[in-house]
Design an enzyme around this catalytic site. Structure first.
Site, short mmCIF file in Angstrom:
data_model
loop_
_atom_site.label_atom_id
_atom_site.label_comp_id
_atom_site.label_asym_id
_atom_site.label_seq_id
_atom_site.Cartn_x
_atom_site.Cartn_y
_atom_site.Cartn_z
CG ASP A 61 -0.30 0.00 2.53
OD1 ASP A 61 0.66 -0.78 2.72
OD2 ASP A 61 -0.72 0.79 3.42
CG HIS A 115 5.29 -0.31 9.89
ND1 HIS A 115 4.10 -0.81 10.37
CD2 HIS A 115 5.16 -0.25 8.53
CE1 HIS A 115 3.29 -1.05 9.33
NE2 HIS A 115 3.90 -0.71 8.23
CG ASP A 134 2.29 2.61 7.23
OD1 ASP A 134 1.75 3.66 6.88
OD2 ASP A 134 2.04 1.50 6.72
#
Ligand code: ZN
Ligand code: FE
Length: 258
Positions: A61, A115, A134
């Protein structure tokens, strides 16, 4: 130096993609293109030509649009050297402390593992713009998929060291659910309560809560407050070390059903 024009493109439900455009040179970067179509549409609408892709990490993503954008625009992909084999189409490999340039606007690369093992952030000091993927979210932080709590805590400390007026351009609209969790672990935090009320009002109107101000994150985001005495008290961990408190906040968030 001309202005750095930043536009936010919603994608895939709750992702944010960013266009970063330098007016003087005409160079335009896209940060974490989850998919190509909305990026191409936004470029078309603005009349901008894509010169660079900036990737914070390898998740689909965030890199899903890379190859199509390279094929259609000939742009150059910039990503973390240590994760080059997982960044599709990578052309420029960067590490901690490297600088990249969009026209005359320079961004410093900050390594922020946690992450994922290879996660970087881009800090455009003159525009006060942080692109952190993120790692740091508005009122939250990324899940620990590949790194440890200790790595993530130290990554967040690096971001916390940036100035209060830094604008936090994170890659997801997770703020309202993050606020519910934050209030559950830090209910006495007045800055958090005000922030959460503003988030509810924005979301009720269907508006974005991102970018946020780093100064407000420092005051309200529980993941940036794991070393503070009042946060430790709220967690019932007065004597625990900072990493242990951070790890416990992260663990509670992972199982939070709010
Ligand atoms: Zn991710
Ligand atoms: Fe993501």
């Amino acid at each position: 130096m001309g202005r750095l024009d930043i536009r936010q493109i919603p994608a895939l439900g709750d992702n944010y993609i960013y266009l970063v455009h330098d007016e003087d040179s005409g160079e335009t970067a896209v940060v974490d293109p989850a998919e190509a179509a909305p990026v191409l549409a936004a470029l078309d609408e603005a009349g901008w030509r894509l010169s660079h892709i900036l990737n914070t990490h390898h998740h689909p993503d965030h890199v899903g649009g890379n190859l199509e954008l390279v094929a259609k625009t000939g742009c150059s992909v910039i990503g973390f050297a240590g994760d080059a084999e997982r960044i599709p189409g990578i052309a420029v490999r960067v590490r901690e402390g490297d600088e990249i340039a969009i026209g005359a606007h320079r961004a410093r690369v900050i390594e922020v593992p946690g992450h994922t093992s290879g996660h970087i952030a881009f800090w455009f000091a003159d525009a006060r713009a942080l692109f952190c993927g993120d790692t740091l979210f508005a009122l939250g932080c990324g899940r620990l998929f590949e790194g440890t709590a200790e790595q993530m805590w130290h990554s967040l400390l690096k971001l916390r060291a940036l100035p209060d007026d830094a604008l936090v351009h994170c890659a997801h609209e997770y703020t309202q659910s993050n606020a519910r969790f934050a209030l559950s672990v830090d209910p006495g935090n007045e800055a958090l309560r005000r922030y959460a009320a503003r988030v509810d009002a924005l979301r009720a109107e269907g508006r974005a809560t991102v970018p946020s101000l780093l100064g407000e994150e420092k005051a309200a985001n529980p993941f940036l407050r794991a070393d503070k005495a009042d946060m430790k008290r709220a967690m019932g961990m007065e004597t625990a070390g900072d990493v242990a408190v951070f790890a416990e906040i992260r663990a509670r968030k992972d199982s939070f059903r709010g």
